[in-house]
Design a protein around this motif. Structure first.
Motif, short mmCIF file in Angstrom:
data_model
loop_
_atom_site.label_atom_id
_atom_site.label_comp_id
_atom_site.label_asym_id
_atom_site.label_seq_id
_atom_site.Cartn_x
_atom_site.Cartn_y
_atom_site.Cartn_z
N ARG A 198 -6.06 -1.88 -6.15
CA ARG A 198 -7.05 -0.82 -5.97
C ARG A 198 -6.36 0.54 -6.04
O ARG A 198 -5.34 0.76 -5.39
CB ARG A 198 -7.75 -0.98 -4.62
N HIS A 199 -6.93 1.44 -6.84
CA HIS A 199 -6.45 2.81 -6.94
C HIS A 199 -7.56 3.75 -6.43
O HIS A 199 -8.71 3.62 -6.86
CB HIS A 199 -6.09 3.16 -8.38
N ASN A 200 -7.19 4.66 -5.56
CA ASN A 200 -8.19 5.53 -4.94
C ASN A 200 -7.67 6.97 -4.85
O ASN A 200 -7.37 7.47 -3.77
CB ASN A 200 -8.55 4.99 -3.56
N PRO A 201 -7.57 7.66 -6.00
CA PRO A 201 -7.16 9.07 -5.98
C PRO A 201 -8.38 9.98 -5.80
O PRO A 201 -9.52 9.57 -6.03
CB PRO A 201 -6.53 9.27 -7.35
N TRP A 222 -3.61 10.23 -3.19
CA TRP A 222 -3.69 9.03 -4.02
C TRP A 222 -3.31 7.83 -3.15
O TRP A 222 -2.30 7.83 -2.46
CB TRP A 222 -2.72 9.14 -5.19
N ARG A 274 0.86 -1.19 0.00
CA ARG A 274 0.00 0.00 0.00
C ARG A 274 0.88 1.23 0.00
O ARG A 274 1.88 1.30 0.73
CB ARG A 274 -0.90 0.01 1.23
N TYR A 319 -2.24 -3.21 -3.19
CA TYR A 319 -2.03 -4.46 -3.93
C TYR A 319 -2.14 -5.62 -2.95
O TYR A 319 -1.48 -5.63 -1.90
CB TYR A 319 -0.65 -4.46 -4.59
N THR A 374 -2.84 3.59 -3.59
CA THR A 374 -2.81 2.37 -4.39
C THR A 374 -2.52 1.20 -3.46
O THR A 374 -1.57 1.26 -2.67
CB THR A 374 -1.77 2.44 -5.52
N ASN A 404 -12.50 5.24 -7.29
CA ASN A 404 -12.19 3.92 -6.73
C ASN A 404 -12.16 2.93 -7.90
O ASN A 404 -13.20 2.63 -8.50
CB ASN A 404 -13.24 3.52 -5.70
N TYR A 405 -10.96 2.44 -8.25
CA TYR A 405 -10.79 1.55 -9.42
C TYR A 405 -10.09 0.28 -8.97
O TYR A 405 -9.01 0.33 -8.37
CB TYR A 405 -9.98 2.26 -10.50
N ASN A 406 -10.72 -0.89 -9.23
CA ASN A 406 -10.19 -2.17 -8.80
C ASN A 406 -10.01 -3.11 -9.98
O ASN A 406 -10.92 -3.22 -10.83
CB ASN A 406 -11.15 -2.84 -7.81
#
Length: 735
Positions: free
Chosen positions: A502-505, A479, A465, A483, A481, A529-531
């Protein structure tokens, strides 16, 4: 869709970077020093500040306003004095309020209250001048106690309790506070020569009626009042030399349990129990804790939740032994990847929430200006349904620069062999590297890299993370990220989901309009929120945009949120939230939310919201409502309701309605004698739960508890019911 997300994110960051004035300022190169006088007579802790020593003590009045706007004249003046004797540091304060008693805001008299609920006065102390650590002591006009540890200005250990006393008096002009903090509770460092010590400190005053927050010394609005790089110093204190500092807390308990199926009694427990906790401050830097035959009968119960998401739900730790110093463990602040999560200790197996007895536990903590070393060992007893287990954690943390650190943590869980249940012995280990970097006071970088090794399965897994954030008075953006691969399995930890990146900017502006005087603060913004899969990074899982153009606090202390959340889902696994089987397919739906609450500090307050829109191949409307009636701090009634109306969802296009009712009544004679009753009913599984708890703090940190629990599940035939009664007495003695 990826291009849309990146475009919106780029626009948000560009706008944030264009902001001109952040109103942040660095700490002073030369801290403010307050010389503390030694008492001549005896200080009686009664909240009156009428002793001769108090009359002659110097006053500190130069508080700095942080809210509702940074800087400017204060409406609520605060005057603070300091004294000491051979045993205690004393803090006396007068918190002026022109309205007096009628204007004071306080919701109830419980210990360890939450920030924002009440009028508050408090002090944070850095006894070893570490700049990255503080002990907080706070109170209300009615003398509630809140004590906590704070790490790096943000990470809290509210479960930390120590011996100290406070009394208050309410008048027509405000309220007075008188605190006595034993030197044994501070664990300071003596200099190489002499016995004069310096203590870093900050003061905070929160006048809840007008949301006015002030501190001494000045600390920027975008930071908490516990950012100890800004601390002033208490000087001239002739502290006593370190002595034996042992705290022993034995307990005795009687417990009666019975389980029924219909009218048939299937199980009964009727037994007494004894045990103890002990704490030895070996020196100001080193503390050893021991617990034997540990019991957590008085811990708060978890609230029921109807989970409609694809992720594991995080339930916070509530047990005192594990809460203290929990902020020192890697990943302890966030709820996605925790290599060590103490709630995995004391359970009958990984997926069984039934408690298992703890025979013995020990914790070691050593903290200096340069580093910290900590260790934990717990032995969990074998039960009819689970093998015995050993849990161990070792942690090393190195501080460097002003507010930077890097750490290493190893956890090890050993499950015994249990041939009767077909359970083989298993070792599970995690190794984690983490740290924090603050290149400037408003930038924050946090990182975590972890590996798990499971002997029985032969799997080795990895997780990581990284967070980068910029927090100012005008805006925030950051931001995250994360894993977690499919094999990462920390048997002493918690992960929100495996096999995911997971990306969470995102970010938001902070606007305090001067012309729209009915708005106190407006924070419009957006988070992404992109997974996607970790094993196959090109395989999309889920994405959403949380867009909140209206996120507004008004001058009357009410709040309004209007937001939308467009969501993309790829269901390629067996998924059935609340029993609704979702067909494997791709879905897009949009949801809308409106949430409003009145001033939550008033005698009457309410909160209502609706979350509606599409939901997979159907629709879902969620309504939540809450009301609280606190006619006086001694009595508070809270009511909560959640309703889900789901239509045409899943393979069978089913309809489902759920209702979740919660009621809590808290009665208090004073901050030390309290009765709390809690009831919750969930229509989904037809479960009703009662929890009634009486507590009397008859001496500082010594308690008598009476606890009643009852759970009934009507969905089964016959009806299942479990009833429990516990009486417990603890006694704390410090040598």
């Amino acid at each position: 869709m990826k291009q849309t997300i990146l475009s919106i994110l780029t626009l948000l960051i560009s706008l944030s970077l264009s902001a001109q004035d952040t109103d942040n300022f660095p700490p002073s190169d030369i801290p403010i020093e307050i010389d503390v006088s030694k008492t001549v007579g005896e200080i009686k802790i009664d909240g009156r500040l009428d002793d001769t020593d108090w009359e002659q003590a110097d006053r500190t009045t130069d508080f700095f306003r942080r809210e509702p706007r940074q800087g400017g004249a204060l409406k609520y003046k605060t005057e603070v004095r300091f004294l000491y004797d051979d045993k205690n540091l004393y803090i006396g304060a007068f918190c002026s309020d022109s309205v007096g008693i009628e204007g004071m805001r306080i919701q109830d008299l419980r210990r360890d209250f939450s920030w924002g609920e009440n009028d508050i006065f408090g002090i944070a102390l850095d006894p070893q001048n570490l700049k990255q650590y503080a002990q907080g002591f706070q109170t209300t006009p009615y003398g509630n106690q809140r004590d906590f540890q704070n790490f790096n200005g943000n990470n809290f250990d509210t479960g930390w309790n120590t011996l100290w006393r406070v009394r208050t008096q309410r008048t027509e002009n405000g309220y007075t506070v008188e605190m006595a903090i034993p030197f044994k509770s501070l664990r300071y460092n003596l200099p190489e020569t002499g016995n004069l010590i310096e203590l870093g400190f900050t003061l905070v005053r929160y006048a809840r009626r007008d949301i006015e927050v002030s501190t001494f010394p000045a600390i920027p609005q975008s930071f908490t009042p516990y950012r100890m790089t800004y601390a002033a110093k208490l000087t001239g204190i002739e502290a006593p030399p370190p002595s034996t500092n042992v705290r022993v807390e034995p307990y005795a308990l009687y417990q009666y349990d019975e389980n029924k199926e219909g009218n048939l009694l299937v199980d009964k427990l009727n037994e007494p129990k004894t045990g103890f906790d002990a704490k030895w401050a070996v020196n100001p830097k080193t503390v050893l804790d021991l617990t034997v035959n540990t019991d957590f009968a008085q811990a708060d119960v978890d609230l029921a939740v109807n989970n409609l998401e694809r992720f594991n739900i995080f339930f916070p730790e509530r047990r005192q032994f594990f809460l203290e110093n929990s902020g020192i463990w890697a990943g302890g602040l966030q709820q996605s990847i925790r290599p060590f999560f103490s709630r995995r200790i004391g359970l009958q197996g990984s997926f069984n929430a039934t408690p298992a007895p703890i025979d013995v536990g020990a914790r070691f903590t050593q903290r200096t200006e340069k580093n910290a070393l900590a260790g934990l060992f717990v032995r969990q007893r074998e039960t009819e349904n689970s093998a015995g287990s050993n849990f161990g954690v070792v942690r090393y943390l190195k501080n460097y620069g002003n507010e930077n650190n890097i750490g290493l943590m190893v956890t090890h869980r050993l499950d015994d062999n249990y041939s009767e249940l077909g359970l083989e012995s298993n070792n599970n280990t995690t190794i984690s590297l983490d740290g924090q970097i603050r290149p400037t006071s408003q930038w924050d970088i946090q990182y975590l890299f972890s590996s798990s090794i499971d002997e029985l399965s032969g799997n080795t897994g990895y997780a990581g993370r990284i967070f980068v954030g910029n927090d100012t008075n005008k805006y925030y953006y950051g931001w995250v990220t994360e894993y977690t691969d499919a094999n990462y399995s920390p048997k002493m930890g918690f992960v929100r989901q495996t096999d995911v990146i997971r990306h969470n900017p995102g970010g938001y502006f902070i606007w305090r309009p001067k012309k729209l005087n009915w708005i106190r603060r407006w924070d419009p913004g957006m988070f992404v929120n992109y997974n996607h899969d970790a094993t196959d990074p090109g395989s999309f899982q889920q994405a959403s945009l949380y867009i909140f153009p209206v996120f507004t606090w008004f001058k009357d202390n009410s709040f309004l949120e209007v937001s939308t959340t467009p969501t993309w889902q790829n269901i390629n696994f067996a998924f059935a939230p609340l029993g609704l089987e979702i067909e494997e397919d791709r879905y897009f739906y949009n949801r809308y939310k409106v949430q409003y609450n009145t001033d939550l500090s008033k005698k009457w307050s309410s909160d209502i919201g609706v979350d509606l829109g599409s939901f997979y191949n159907g629709t879902r409307t969620t309504v939540n409502a809450a009301a609280r009636f606190a006619p006086l701090p001694h009595a508070t009634l809270s009511l909560n309701y959640e309703h889900n109306d789901i239509n045409g969802v899943g393979v069978s296009q089913e309809d489902l309605n759920t209702d979740l009712y919660t009621a809590n009544l808290r009665l208090a004679l004073n901050p030390r004698v309290q009765l709390s009753t809690f009831y919750q009913y969930n229509s989904f599984n037809e479960q009703g739960r009662w929890n009634v708890r009486f507590s009397w703090e008859y001496m500082p940190l010594s308690f008598i508890y009476l606890v009643f629990n009852d759970t009934q599940i009507d969905v089964f035939d016959p009806v299942q019911q479990s009833t429990q009664f516990i009486s417990k007495i603890t006694f704390l003695k410090q040598f």
